[in-house]
Design an enzyme around this catalytic site. Structure first.
Site, PDB file in Angstrom:
ATOM      1  N   CYS A   1       0.840  -1.210   0.000  1.00  0.00           N
ATOM      2  CA  CYS A   1       0.000   0.000   0.000  1.00  0.00           C
ATOM      3  C   CYS A   1       0.870   1.253   0.000  1.00  0.00           C
ATOM      4  O   CYS A   1       0.558   2.239  -0.667  1.00  0.00           O
ATOM      5  CB  CYS A   1      -0.905   0.014   1.224  1.00  0.00           C
ATOM      6  SG  CYS A   1      -1.870  -1.499   1.404  1.00  0.00           S
TER       7      CYS A   1
ATOM      8  N   ASP B   1      42.975  -3.424  10.775  1.00  0.00           N
ATOM      9  CA  ASP B   1      44.169  -2.614  10.977  1.00  0.00           C
ATOM     10  C   ASP B   1      44.713  -3.020  12.350  1.00  0.00           C
ATOM     11  O   ASP B   1      43.953  -3.477  13.207  1.00  0.00           O
ATOM     12  CB  ASP B   1      43.776  -1.130  10.964  1.00  0.00           C
ATOM     13  CG  ASP B   1      44.917  -0.240  11.408  1.00  0.00           C
ATOM     14  OD1 ASP B   1      46.017  -0.381  10.860  1.00  0.00           O
ATOM     15  OD2 ASP B   1      44.706   0.567  12.328  1.00  0.00           O
TER      16      ASP B   1
END
Length: 707
Positions: free
Chosen positions: A14, A402
């Protein structure tokens, strides 16, 4: 663009239809309506009266508080959160369905007692009460040749009534109304959870001006303003403590429940709660630029993005409904025309097939799970910038880290030391390093302070680039630095052997010497985070096949850290461009996410399929990555991955259930066993089921690793 909060959207399909209708309005081509967040963005020139008419066709409406905040970027969390109109709308719909149910039950009981017309009238009244809105929408769509869920239900209702199946037609209307109500409740529950998260933003601040306390809205605060925060109050924006001492709950930013001690000179975040002391805070950023405002905005934006799965489902639903209509026509026509079947029987079967064409459960299989997953992670201080990134996180099989500041603290500490003249070694090192701000100097001073050694002031200091420092202490010359700084003396074999051993262990060496000999050396390492090993182990346990560490440090240091934390692979001596190259190589055969601190890892984060930054709300971290860990550690990462994987599993499961029940229902047409109520129950059952399963993401509590 103006933003509005839309309430009462009954289903994802809808919402899509409403969006298309608004786009047909003058200046409405750029309109966007998100079912997930209930947010509508439209051009200011669009007629709001026309928009309201379109919304009304689905019993949806614009929330009043969002109308009064038109044009505010964060208007959807400026209101007080006490709008009960949606609840009242649901209550009204529920009363209508109960009334229909009672009348339907009366018609069933009185069938055979009253004459047929009276019973039909009862069925008709029950059908009108529960199904008139769907019928009117569907009728409009039939004339527009628009085929969606409302069209299918309207055709099925008209067909059932035309062949005299009043009992079945009424049951279909009631069950469909109940289905829409429950579907709306499910999405509203997910949205409410998100809205509760957004309520952490404070609304007012106690500003100090010329010694007076003035209550002002937080939107008026500027950098440099001084605000007073009493115990139990929220800190209005990012700032520095000017006076006072207290513990602060930063859960709104980091997801951490443990309070953090704050005193003069320390940073505080907007949205965090002052626990017991009185604080005076100098505002550093206007609220709209604060960490909290950015987080809330990004969390809201995250609901708007459609995942590849959602896009596929929407596309599939678009073709699925017309296909079902063709199948229904074939079911009605082929048996009577080719196999002498009864027209009325196969017309009934065809109408049942039409109802199976409702794609409610299928369209709903993804959005509630996505919103729940984003909310769950946000509560935990893990900011996922969109459903697409949540879906990707659940597919990741390789995580690249890292080293510095991620697996390690980024804070050097003295791991080993050798002293050949202890008294002079610490005094000289302390005298030389006490005024330096270099990270290695800080590590040395931390060790000297731990030993409670009082150091003298140097007579003179001279920095030698690339080597270290030459200084005069107590009238004697000393050198402090790397091996090059002691090139003026002959190093004994025993000391040279020890130097090589410490280097083999991956330590950075700082040597201290006088004019004739080495008097000692510090072996310095970056401290590994306490949780790193447990985090890596937890990631492997939940299905991450490979963990890779990338670092610019030399290979020996990389090897030592990799061994300590338990990563699968490691690469040292990497420049930023080398990290990017490694990420690209890994991405050829794997789904790769890169995690770093969001500052110096930007190229690698950007080149990975998914960039994850950590950094307790730093601007660069929030802006660079797709996902941000708002803490200064990795403890919440395994749970974030686990939640993402669960979301993906649930979406796949929901799709299988939604389509599976429809296939079973369609197969029942072969022996002619499919009825209208079985058809609607197959769709309704699937809708309720996928909603409840998706909401489990919100309520489940998993153990997470923290500091």
């Amino acid at each position: 663009m103006n933003e509005y909060r839309i309430k009462g959207l009954s289903c994802a399909g809808c919402a899509q239809r409403i969006e298309e209708e608004i786009q047909q309005l003058e200046h409405g081509e750029d309109a966007k309506l998100s079912y997930n967040s209930g947010k509508l963005t439209v051009n200011p020139q669009v007629s709001i009266t026309d928009v309201k008419k379109i919304l009304k066709s689905d019993n949806a409406y614009i929330e009043k508080s969002s109308e009064t905040n038109i044009g505010h970027e964060h208007s959807d969390h400026d209101h007080d959160g006490h709008d009960h109109s949606h609840t009242e709308g649901n209550a009204k719909m529920l009363k209508m369905l109960i009334s229909s149910g009672v009348i339907y039950a009366a018609a069933l009981l009185l069938d055979g007692v009253l004459d047929k017309q009276a019973v039909v009238l009862l069925y008709l009244i029950a059908t009108i009460i529960s199904g008139y809105t769907t019928f009117l929408r569907g009728l409009k769509n039939v004339f527009k040749l628009k085929f969606n869920i409302d069209t299918l239900m309207t055709i099925a209702l008209v067909g059932a009534v035309s062949i005299g199946e009043w009992k079945e037609a009424t049951l279909v209307a009631i069950l469909f109304g109940l289905n829409e109500l429950l579907e709306g409740y499910g999405m509203e529950k997910a949205r409410r959870s998100m809205e509760a998260l957004l309520q952490v933003a404070p609304k007012e601040a106690l500003k100090m001006e010329n010694g007076q306390e003035i209550i002002v809205p937080i939107s008026s605060l500027q950098a440099g303003d001084l605000v007073k925060i009493k115990p139990g109050e929220k800190i209005p924006s990012d700032g520095i403590v000017s006076e006072g001492k207290s513990s602060v709950n930063e859960a709104a930013i980091t997801g951490e429940s443990l309070p953090v001690e704050k005193e003069s000179g320390e940073l505080v975040y907007g949205g965090s709660i002052n626990n017991e002391g009185l604080l005076l805070v100098r505002i550093e950023k206007a609220y709209k630029d604060s960490s909290l405002a950015k987080i809330l905005h990004l969390v809201q934006e995250a609901q708007e993005t459609k995942t590849p799965t959602e896009l596929f489902i929407n596309k599939f639903a678009k073709y699925y409904t017309p296909l079902i209509m063709i199948v229904a026509a074939l079911v009605i026509l082929i048996p009577p025309l080719l196999f002498q079947g009864d027209w009325m029987t196969w017309l009934y079967q065809g109408l049942s097939v039409l109802i199976v064409g409702c794609p409610c459960a299928l369209i709903l299989s993804s959005p509630i799970a996505i919103v729940s997953g984003i909310t769950r992670n946000a509560r935990n201080g893990v900011l996922v910038k969109g459903g697409v990134f949540l879906e990707q996180l659940g597919k990741i099989d390789t995580l690249a880290f890292d080293k510095t500041g991620t697996l390690t603290k980024g804070e050097p500490h003295v791991a080993q030391l050798e002293s050949y003249d202890e008294e002079r070694f610490f005094l000289v090192a302390g005298a030389i390093e006490k005024s330096s701000s270099h990270p290695l100097a800080k590590a040395i001073m931390k060790e000297i302070d731990r030993r409670n050694i009082v150091t003298p002031e140097p007579d003179e200091i001279q920095t030698i680039t690339g080597r270290g420092i030459k200084a005069m202490v107590d009238g004697q010359t000393y050198w402090l630095g790397n091996e090059k700084s002691i090139a003026h003396i002959a190093i004994p074999d025993s000391i040279q052997t020890r130097i090589e051993q410490l280097k083999e262990e991956g330590l950075t060496l700082v040597l201290v010497a006088d004019e004739r000999q080495v008097i000692g050396m510090f072996g310095i390492a970056d401290e590994i985070r306490e949780e790193s090993r447990d985090v890596i182990a937890a990631l492997h346990k939940i299905g991450i096949k490979s963990t890779v560490m990338l670092t610019g440090d030399h290979q020996k240091t990389a090897e030592k850290v990799a061994s300590a934390v338990g990563v699968s692979e490691f690469y040292g001596n990497l420049l930023p461009e080398d990290k990017v190259k490694r990420i690209k190589e890994l991405s050829v055969n794997h789904h790769v996410a890169m995690i770093g601190d969001g500052i110096n890892d930007a190229p690698a984060l950007a080149s990975a399929q998914l960039g994850i930054a950590m950094g307790k709300g730093t601007d660069s971290a929030i802006e660079t990555a797709d996902i941000v860990l708002m803490q200064d550690h990795l403890g919440k990462l395994p749970e974030a991955v686990s939640v993402a994987k669960k979301v993906n599993r649930i979406i796949r499961f929901n799709i299988i259930v939604s389509l599976g029940l429809k296939v079973i229902a369609l197969l029942l047409t072969i022996p002619g066993w499919l009825t209208l109520w079985i058809a609607i129950l197959s769709d309704m059952g699937a809708t309720i089921f996928v909603t409840l399963v998706s909401l489990t993401i919100l309520i489940e509590r998993q153990k997470h690793l923290g500091k």
